[in-house]
Design a protein around this motif. Structure first.
Motif, PDB file in Angstrom:
ATOM      1  N   UNK A 202       2.671  -3.562  -8.754  1.00 17.26           N
ATOM      2  CA  UNK A 202       3.905  -3.022  -8.164  1.00 17.26           C
ATOM      3  C   UNK A 202       5.114  -3.805  -8.651  1.00 17.26           C
ATOM      4  N   UNK A 203       5.024  -5.125  -8.668  1.00 15.62           N
ATOM      5  CA  UNK A 203       6.151  -5.951  -9.112  1.00 15.62           C
ATOM      6  C   UNK A 203       6.532  -5.643 -10.552  1.00 15.62           C
TER       7      UNK A 203
ATOM      8  N   UNK B  58       5.814 -11.024  -7.909  1.00 13.18           N
ATOM      9  CA  UNK B  58       4.692 -11.021  -6.970  1.00 13.18           C
ATOM     10  C   UNK B  58       4.440 -12.458  -6.532  1.00 13.18           C
ATOM     11  N   UNK B  59       4.524 -12.698  -5.232  1.00 17.57           N
ATOM     12  CA  UNK B  59       4.292 -14.033  -4.691  1.00 17.57           C
ATOM     13  C   UNK B  59       2.884 -14.129  -4.110  1.00 17.57           C
TER      14      UNK B  59
ATOM     15  N   UNK C 144       0.829  -1.190   0.000  1.00 20.90           N
ATOM     16  CA  UNK C 144       0.000   0.000   0.000  1.00 20.90           C
ATOM     17  C   UNK C 144       0.868   1.245   0.000  1.00 20.90           C
ATOM     18  N   UNK C 145       0.343   2.335   0.549  1.00 19.62           N
ATOM     19  CA  UNK C 145       1.062   3.611   0.496  1.00 19.62           C
ATOM     20  C   UNK C 145       2.436   3.544   1.142  1.00 19.62           C
TER      21      UNK C 145
ATOM     22  N   UNK D 195      -4.089  -7.893  -1.734  1.00 23.03           N
ATOM     23  CA  UNK D 195      -4.634  -7.557  -3.050  1.00 23.03           C
ATOM     24  C   UNK D 195      -3.622  -8.040  -4.100  1.00 23.03           C
ATOM     25  N   UNK D 196      -3.862  -9.230  -4.657  1.00 18.00           N
ATOM     26  CA  UNK D 196      -2.910  -9.837  -5.591  1.00 18.00           C
ATOM     27  C   UNK D 196      -2.704  -8.969  -6.830  1.00 18.00           C
TER      28      UNK D 196
END
Length: 335
Positions: A44-45, A53-54, A11-12, A37-38
């Motif tokens: 982001x990844x 992202x895992x 998040x932020x 939140x996948x």
């Protein structure tokens, strides 16, 4: 050799930390992220050159690709993630709170003591702010004689709709709780909360609050918590000693003189006021991890002690009166 970091919670605040860590100090990079939140984790990844992202924070902790972990997820998830890091023998930087109850914090302390190795650092960033460090240097150096009183204020322009009365202590004043313990090198032994006239700008929220803390050596510290001041974000601290006073300087970067008035610009929020402290905090954490040293900043015991004090203040808020802080002996690992 750089440090490969996994971040749980994007998040932020998670993204703020990723911005500093990826390609940052000592060649650190973010190689894995996870979030409830996948889709957000994947987004982001995709913006990072080496990150994947895992599916879960648990998988991230045990991943062979991850050397150290940063936890910026929702507070109630902190305990299981931190415990998993201790079990895996991986250094972990956990944003405050260490956990949301003192019992959960104590379980983390006990797990670290059982492991016989300090791995946990808690994100109390005031300790890394240059102004706060200068204030502590002045107090420790005897510039004002023995400290007697401290006057603090934590003011927010506004808070979100889900913000509750208890959060004024557990989420906001928790920073001052750690700051006072660190500033004076003493434990807080009692807390009392006063509820002054309620601001009409706070809606149903009891705002402001005044919290009085007693420290072990007799210093008294009052903390004003005001979270709907509208004019900006402001942090104040003044220490009154036997021979003088020391206080945080005005954080405004410039002072304007115009139209018959002098004015300084007030930071809009915590990101603006403490940007440099986050830079220093994460750089120093990476330095200690790369060096194989235990954390030099606030650790699991500090997170636990802050939660115990917070709970005492909350008891006073709900029931009134002075509430003693019952803190057990500090384990040898943290001495």
């Amino acid at each position: 050799m750089g440090l490969d970091i996994g971040v749980i919670g994007v998040g932020m605040i998670g993204q703020e930390h990723i911005r500093r860590l990826d390609g940052g100090p000592r060649g650190s990079r973010v190689v894995a992220v996870a979030d409830a939140d996948a889709e957000r984790a994947a987004t982001v990844a995709a913006q990072l050159p080496a990150a994947k992202a895992l599916p879960s924070g648990e998988e991230l902790v045990v991943s062979d690709a991850v050397d150290a972990v940063v936890i910026t997820s929702w507070g109630p998830t902190h305990e299981p993630y931190v415990l998993a890091c201790i079990a895996a023998g991986k250094p972990v930087f956990c944003e405050k709170p260490l956990a949301t109850t003192q019992e959960a914090c104590r379980r983390i302390v006990d797990a670290e003591v059982a492991a016989g190795r300090r791995l946990v650092q808690v994100g109390f960033n005031r300790r890394y702010d240059p102004a706060h460090r200068a204030l502590k240097l002045a107090v420790d150096g005897g510039a004002i004689g023995a400290p007697l009183l401290a006057h603090c204020a934590h003011r927010n322009a506004s808070v979100p709709a889900h913000y509750t009365r208890d959060m004024s202590i557990a989420d906001t004043a928790i920073h001052e709780i750690d700051e006072l313990r660190w500033l004076f090198g003493q434990e807080i032994v009692a807390a009392q909360v006063f509820t002054p006239r309620r601001s009409s700008r706070g809606g149903e929220l009891q705002d402001p609050l005044l919290v009085l803390f007693e420290l072990a050596d007799g210093v008294l510290a009052d903390v004003e918590v005001s979270v709907n001041v509208h004019y900006g974000y402001e942090i104040r601290c003044e220490v009154s000693g036997e021979t003088g006073t020391a206080e945080l300087a005005d954080p405004a970067p410039v002072r304007l003189r115009r139209e018959g008035a002098v004015a300084g610009l007030v930071p809009a929020d915590w990101r603006e006021r403490f940007a440099l402290s986050y830079d220093v905090e994460l750089r120093e954490w990476v330095d200690t991890v790369v060096a194989g040293s235990p954390p030099q900043g606030p650790g699991a015991w500090d997170g636990y002690a802050a939660q115990v004090v917070s709970d005492a203040a909350l008891q006073s808020l709900h029931s009134g009166g002075r509430v003693a802080v019952e803190l057990p002996a500090r384990p040898e690992l943290y001495r």
